[in-house]
Motif scaffolding. Structure first.
Motif, mmCIF file in Angstrom:
data_model
loop_
_atom_site.group_PDB
_atom_site.id
_atom_site.type_symbol
_atom_site.label_atom_id
_atom_site.label_comp_id
_atom_site.label_asym_id
_atom_site.label_seq_id
_atom_site.Cartn_x
_atom_site.Cartn_y
_atom_site.Cartn_z
ATOM 1 N N GLY A 43 21.734 35.801 40.015
ATOM 2 C CA GLY A 43 20.761 36.231 39.027
ATOM 3 C C GLY A 43 19.788 35.160 38.574
ATOM 4 N N SER A 44 20.289 33.974 38.236
ATOM 5 C CA SER A 44 19.382 32.954 37.701
ATOM 6 C C SER A 44 18.490 32.361 38.788
ATOM 7 N N GLU A 45 18.999 32.250 40.014
ATOM 8 C CA GLU A 45 18.169 31.740 41.108
ATOM 9 C C GLU A 45 17.056 32.728 41.444
ATOM 10 N N GLU A 46 17.358 34.025 41.392
ATOM 11 C CA GLU A 46 16.321 35.036 41.612
ATOM 12 C C GLU A 46 15.290 35.011 40.482
ATOM 13 N N ALA A 47 15.776 34.824 39.251
ATOM 14 C CA ALA A 47 14.864 34.764 38.104
ATOM 15 C C ALA A 47 13.915 33.579 38.205
ATOM 16 N N LEU A 48 14.374 32.471 38.783
ATOM 17 C CA LEU A 48 13.520 31.301 38.967
ATOM 18 C C LEU A 48 12.240 31.690 39.698
ATOM 19 N N ALA A 49 12.379 32.454 40.776
ATOM 20 C CA ALA A 49 11.216 32.878 41.551
ATOM 21 C C ALA A 49 10.436 33.970 40.839
ATOM 22 N N ALA A 50 11.143 34.960 40.310
ATOM 23 C CA ALA A 50 10.453 36.096 39.695
ATOM 24 C C ALA A 50 9.595 35.660 38.518
ATOM 25 N N LEU A 51 10.136 34.798 37.652
ATOM 26 C CA LEU A 51 9.402 34.346 36.476
ATOM 27 C C LEU A 51 8.200 33.486 36.864
ATOM 28 N N ALA A 52 8.378 32.621 37.859
ATOM 29 C CA ALA A 52 7.264 31.784 38.305
ATOM 30 C C ALA A 52 6.163 32.625 38.937
ATOM 31 N N CYS A 53 6.551 33.588 39.774
ATOM 32 C CA CYS A 53 5.545 34.404 40.468
ATOM 33 C C CYS A 53 4.794 35.310 39.501
ATOM 34 N N ALA A 61 -4.060 34.381 48.168
ATOM 35 C CA ALA A 61 -3.382 33.496 49.119
ATOM 36 C C ALA A 61 -2.614 32.377 48.421
ATOM 37 N N PRO A 62 -1.697 32.711 47.523
ATOM 38 C CA PRO A 62 -0.960 31.660 46.808
ATOM 39 C C PRO A 62 -0.083 30.851 47.752
ATOM 40 N N ARG A 63 0.057 29.585 47.427
ATOM 41 C CA ARG A 63 0.904 28.677 48.214
ATOM 42 C C ARG A 63 2.039 28.204 47.320
ATOM 43 N N ILE A 64 3.272 28.422 47.790
ATOM 44 C CA ILE A 64 4.476 28.161 47.002
ATOM 45 C C ILE A 64 5.324 27.124 47.730
ATOM 46 N N LEU A 65 5.866 26.173 46.976
ATOM 47 C CA LEU A 65 6.827 25.204 47.509
ATOM 48 C C LEU A 65 8.160 25.421 46.809
ATOM 49 N N ILE A 66 9.213 25.618 47.600
ATOM 50 C CA ILE A 66 10.560 25.783 47.062
ATOM 51 C C ILE A 66 11.394 24.585 47.481
ATOM 52 N N GLY A 67 11.951 23.888 46.502
ATOM 53 C CA GLY A 67 12.845 22.774 46.779
ATOM 54 C C GLY A 67 14.283 23.244 46.727
ATOM 55 N N GLY A 68 14.942 23.261 47.867
ATOM 56 C CA GLY A 68 16.335 23.699 47.979
ATOM 57 C C GLY A 68 16.440 25.094 48.558
ATOM 58 N N LEU A 69 17.035 25.208 49.747
ATOM 59 C CA LEU A 69 17.215 26.518 50.375
ATOM 60 C C LEU A 69 18.398 27.266 49.786
ATOM 61 N N MET A 71 21.400 29.434 49.112
ATOM 62 C CA MET A 71 21.798 30.668 49.780
ATOM 63 C C MET A 71 20.639 31.647 49.913
ATOM 64 N N GLY A 72 19.426 31.153 49.671
ATOM 65 C CA GLY A 72 18.242 31.957 49.904
ATOM 66 C C GLY A 72 17.859 32.908 48.786
ATOM 67 N N PHE A 73 18.559 32.855 47.652
ATOM 68 C CA PHE A 73 18.265 33.803 46.573
ATOM 69 C C PHE A 73 16.842 33.618 46.044
ATOM 70 N N THR A 74 16.449 32.373 45.807
ATOM 71 C CA THR A 74 15.108 32.105 45.281
ATOM 72 C C THR A 74 14.050 32.476 46.303
ATOM 73 N N LEU A 75 14.287 32.153 47.558
ATOM 74 C CA LEU A 75 13.330 32.485 48.610
ATOM 75 C C LEU A 75 13.133 33.991 48.710
ATOM 76 N N ARG A 76 14.207 34.754 48.755
ATOM 77 C CA ARG A 76 14.080 36.205 48.900
ATOM 78 C C ARG A 76 13.352 36.815 47.705
ATOM 79 N N ALA A 77 13.671 36.339 46.514
ATOM 80 C CA ALA A 77 13.001 36.870 45.320
ATOM 81 C C ALA A 77 11.512 36.538 45.327
ATOM 82 N N ASP A 80 9.770 38.892 47.711
ATOM 83 C CA ASP A 80 9.654 40.231 47.125
ATOM 84 C C ASP A 80 8.500 40.310 46.127
ATOM 85 N N ALA A 81 8.224 39.189 45.453
ATOM 86 C CA ALA A 81 7.209 39.188 44.398
ATOM 87 C C ALA A 81 5.807 38.875 44.913
ATOM 88 N N LEU A 82 5.711 38.289 46.091
ATOM 89 C CA LEU A 82 4.427 37.822 46.603
ATOM 90 C C LEU A 82 3.855 38.789 47.624
#
Length: 224
Positions: A43-53, A61-69, A71-77, A80-82
């Motif tokens: 939940g919190s890793e997904e929220a990291l992406a959702a709240l930022a997006c 054409a937004p460009r996003i940098l994610i530090g730390g892969l 289990m992919g929760f932040t990436l998938r979220a 979904d938002a972009l």
């Protein structure tokens, strides 16, 4: 009770190792006796992406940098938002974590690593932040345990005064630095403000309404 089975281990730059474990369909990444990630708690890793997006919604054409892969929760979220015109760069320092994503944890990651918007770099996210050739609409850091790291001492530099100044410079005006942490940190909040960000701190449960409370900072670079 289904027992945990250790699938692999990966050395860390500062010594020690990560261990990947599985119990049925559940996965866990451990550092010593500390569980860093669990596939049932996203939940919190997904929220990291959702709240930022949310805060960069409507940009072309937004460009996003994610530090730390992880289990992919932040990436998938984030995906979904972009929209289809987004670019997402993921920096992962430990090569085995990328191998696990395409190997034993492929069912957790699904097809997100094959999304044409995504590129994965096996490098320190700090190097990409300091690369003045690229600026980002959002930088999402789910690195180590947050500002009080336990995995790799080099990660501490990301959360230092200098590291935050570098992140500020790597963002477009109005861009967002979003940071995940296992716990609050008043000193880090002050450092963000001192680096010129407008700061919001959000407390999020690890999994919806359940689990430990985690902290997310949303730090916006003020428009010039």
């Amino acid at each position: 009770m289904i027992p945990w089975v250790q699938l692999d281990r990966a050395p860390l730059p500062d010594g020690g190792e990560l261990r990947l474990k599985r119990r049925g369909t559940e996965f866990s990444i451990m550092l010593g006796t500390n569980e860093l990630m669990n596939s049932r708690l996203s939940g919190s890793e997904e929220a990291l992406a959702a709240l930022a997006c949310e805060r960069i919604n409507g940009r072309n054409a937004p460009r996003i940098l994610i530090g730390g892969l992880g289990m992919g929760f932040t990436l998938r979220a984030a995906l979904d938002a972009l929209g289809a015109d987004a670019t997402v760069v993921v920096a992962e320092l430990v090569p085995a974590v990328v191998a696990w994503a395409r190997g034993p944890m492929a069912t957790v990651f699904g097809s997100c690593l094959d999304d044409p918007r995504v590129s994965v770099r096996q490098t320190d996210v700090g190097l990409l932040i300091r690369d003045r050739a690229t600026v980002y609409d959002a930088i999402l850091l789910d690195v180590d345990n947050g500002p009080e790291g336990i995995v790799h001492k080099g990660n501490d530099a990301l959360y230092s005064h200098r590291g935050l100044a570098e992140a500020h410079a790597a963002l477009k005006p109005g861009g967002v630095l979003a940071v995940w942490s296992s716990a609050p940190d008043a000193g880090f909040t002050r450092r963000l403000a001192g680096a010129g960000f407008a700061v919001e701190e959000v407390n999020i449960r690890a999994n919806g309404k359940r689990g430990a409370r985690h902290t997310i900072w949303l730090a916006v670079r003020r428009p010039a």
